[in-house]
Write a protein that holds these residues in place. Structure first.
Motif, mmCIF file in Angstrom:
data_model
loop_
_atom_site.group_PDB
_atom_site.id
_atom_site.type_symbol
_atom_site.label_atom_id
_atom_site.label_comp_id
_atom_site.label_asym_id
_atom_site.label_seq_id
_atom_site.Cartn_x
_atom_site.Cartn_y
_atom_site.Cartn_z
ATOM 1 N N TYR A 4 30.326 44.411 42.864
ATOM 2 C CA TYR A 4 30.206 43.014 43.275
ATOM 3 C C TYR A 4 30.425 42.084 42.079
ATOM 4 C CZ TYR A 4 28.221 38.737 45.249
ATOM 5 O OH TYR A 4 28.043 37.445 45.684
ATOM 6 N N LEU A 5 29.838 42.440 40.944
ATOM 7 C CA LEU A 5 29.967 41.608 39.749
ATOM 8 C C LEU A 5 31.411 41.549 39.235
ATOM 9 C CD1 LEU A 5 26.751 42.757 37.834
ATOM 10 C CD2 LEU A 5 27.107 40.547 38.963
ATOM 11 N N LEU A 6 32.234 42.497 39.668
ATOM 12 C CA LEU A 6 33.637 42.533 39.242
ATOM 13 C C LEU A 6 34.599 42.031 40.318
ATOM 14 C CD1 LEU A 6 33.667 45.992 37.416
ATOM 15 C CD2 LEU A 6 33.960 43.750 36.346
ATOM 16 N N SER A 7 34.070 41.527 41.415
ATOM 17 C CA SER A 7 34.943 41.169 42.536
ATOM 18 C C SER A 7 34.942 39.686 42.894
ATOM 19 C CB SER A 7 34.526 41.977 43.779
ATOM 20 O OG SER A 7 33.222 41.602 44.211
ATOM 21 N N PHE A 64 28.611 39.886 31.857
ATOM 22 C CA PHE A 64 29.110 38.637 31.294
ATOM 23 C C PHE A 64 29.306 38.777 29.785
ATOM 24 C CE2 PHE A 64 28.013 34.412 29.472
ATOM 25 C CZ PHE A 64 29.017 33.647 30.046
ATOM 26 N N ASN A 65 28.332 39.394 29.125
ATOM 27 C CA ASN A 65 28.416 39.550 27.677
ATOM 28 C C ASN A 65 29.453 40.584 27.269
ATOM 29 O OD1 ASN A 65 27.388 38.253 25.431
ATOM 30 N ND2 ASN A 65 25.907 39.862 24.987
ATOM 31 N N LEU A 66 29.728 41.549 28.163
ATOM 32 C CA LEU A 66 30.786 42.519 27.889
ATOM 33 C C LEU A 66 32.116 41.794 27.701
ATOM 34 C CD1 LEU A 66 31.373 45.863 29.747
ATOM 35 C CD2 LEU A 66 33.265 44.298 29.386
ATOM 36 N N LEU A 111 34.111 32.794 34.622
ATOM 37 C CA LEU A 111 33.138 32.835 33.527
ATOM 38 C C LEU A 111 33.517 33.881 32.490
ATOM 39 C CD1 LEU A 111 29.713 32.552 35.405
ATOM 40 C CD2 LEU A 111 30.921 30.767 34.150
ATOM 41 N N TYR A 112 33.924 35.066 32.956
ATOM 42 C CA TYR A 112 34.265 36.131 32.016
ATOM 43 C C TYR A 112 35.418 35.713 31.102
ATOM 44 C CZ TYR A 112 31.725 39.092 35.435
ATOM 45 O OH TYR A 112 30.799 39.637 36.285
#
Length: 437
Positions: free
Chosen positions: A236-239, A378-380, A246-247
């Motif tokens: 989900y965080l990647l979709s 996000f930090n990645l 933001l990334y």
């Protein structure tokens, strides 16, 4: 007693007939938490920046090429990137207080161990260990700000702890330059490593994961530090397009910052002919400008929000202004006058400070029960900028023998960050993966 939930900020508000004392305690607690985050972020960035200050001496002792220097300067971020998701999960499982304590001790030992290095490979190993150890830091920062501060105060809270990194950098350049000049480059790693070891005792004594249970603001149950995260949550965080905006923007903003963090001292000494000690003192001015930029950005964003402007506009306008203004960095290619160089770099780094409060949007957009893991994701992407940019600059230097192309590359990053806000971040609003379940 009455209870109501602020859905925008994910905060449960409680009011009681005798609530003044708990509210005062919660207010004091927020000040303490923010002071601790400011201090630990400053120490964090001292440990990240010490290599760039020692690099001219390390280069001479070990006979390093520009590409090898770029590899060493970016190696921290490679390990930091790889460890982000495990670091975020660690924060979710044990809570930010415990996760941070382990991280501080581990990264301080890794920093001090650089004293023992004897060549390229051993310096590389120490920096990889440092990067992995620091991985929980910003997910923990984000989790604590989200839990302790309402939405209307988060931009300022975020800007204050991010200001710690610029204070760390501003102090680092002249202070650590003097230490290197007086005691040799190895001593600087012992000094910065010991700071963290001393600080961790204060952290454990004062830090708390959440506000008092009877205060006016507490985290909702889904925000529990021990929330379980599944593979579908990571997918989900990647979709989501909003998260990709933001990334990408944070990749660009952090990439600009890593030029200053990794190559700026070398740029002043080797490209512009400024002496090592003079570069240390002159170079602190852009860092102080960035400090002003990030504090202004946080104040401006919250001020817009309180004046009735939409959350989307209040959060995006200061950051987009920063990306636009940071393109002036290319003007440094057209002067060799030290005062003008520092002026251009100060404007550019001030602008980078304006764009540096992306964590505020992360705290507003990431699903609450994924706050640690989402912060890690996000930090990645944020620190892929730190992993790639120093290396790319090293390759450009070896290929061209000049920083001119490197500054053009940095300006292109700022344009890319601006476009990501324009095209991908439609609105600043909390995502909820459970709403359709």
């Amino acid at each position: 007693m009455s209870v109501n939930v602020d859905g925008a900020s994910g905060v449960t508000r409680q009011s009681t007939g005798s609530g003044r004392a708990p509210r005062a305690a919660a207010g004091r607690g927020r000040i303490v938490i923010l002071a601790l985050l400011f201090a630990v972020t400053a120490i964090n960035y001292l440990d990240r920046s010490n290599l760039s200050i020692a690099m001219p001496h390390i280069k001479e002792e070990f006979g390093l090429s520009a590409t090898q220097q770029g590899l060493l300067l970016s190696s921290f971020s490679w390990a930091y990137v790889v460890a982000q998701l495990p670091g975020g999960l660690f924060v979710d499982r044990v809570g930010p207080r415990v996760a941070y304590a382990w991280a501080i001790v581990t990264w301080s030992v890794a920093t001090a161990a650089t004293f023992l290095t004897r060549g390229f490979a051993s310096v590389l190993g120490a920096r990889l260990a440092l990067g992995a150890a620091e991985a929980p830091s910003y997910p923990a920062n984000n989790a604590l700000v989200t839990k302790w501060f309402p939405s209307s105060e988060r931009a300022r809270a975020t800007s204050v702890y991010i200001a710690g990194q610029f204070i760390g950098l501003a102090v680092a350049l002249p202070l650590l330059s003097l230490i290197v000049a007086s005691f040799g480059w190895r001593s600087v790693f012992v000094f910065t490593g010991m700071l963290g070891i001393v600080f961790v005792a204060l952290w454990l004594r004062l830090a708390r994961d959440t506000p008092p249970a009877d205060g006016t603001e507490t985290a909702r149950a889904p925000e529990s530090a021990k929330a379980r995260i599944s593979r579908s949550d990571v997918r989900y965080l990647l979709s989501r397009k909003r998260l990709w905006g933001l990334y990408i923007s944070q990749f660009c903003s952090n990439g600009v910052m890593w030029f200053f963090l990794a190559w700026f001292p070398t740029y002043l000494v080797e490209a512009k002919g400024i002496t090592f000690i003079r570069a240390g003192f002159m170079g602190m001015v852009p860092y102080l400008a960035a400090l002003c930029g990030v504090l202004l950005s946080g104040w401006w964003s919250d001020r817009l929000l309180r004046s009735g402007v939409s959350t989307t506009r209040a959060r995006k306008v200061p950051i987009m202004t920063g990306f636009t203004l940071a393109t002036v960095i290319v003007l440094a290619n057209y002067t060799s006058t030290p005062g003008l160089i520092i002026t251009v770099m100060s404007v550019a780094f001030f602008a980078q400070g304006l764009s540096a409060i992306g964590w505020t949007l992360a705290s507003e957009v990431i699903p609450l029960r994924m706050i640690g893991t989402g912060g890690g994701m996000f930090n990645l992407f944020t620190n892929m900028g730190g992993a790639l940019v120093p290396l790319v600059i090293g390759v450009i230097l070896d290929a061209t023998g000049s920083f001119n192309g490197a500054l053009v590359f940095i300006a292109c990053l700022t344009v890319c960050g601006l476009l990501s806000y324009l095209l991908l971040i439609d609105r600043v609003e909390r995502l909820d993966p459970d709403a359709s379940r």
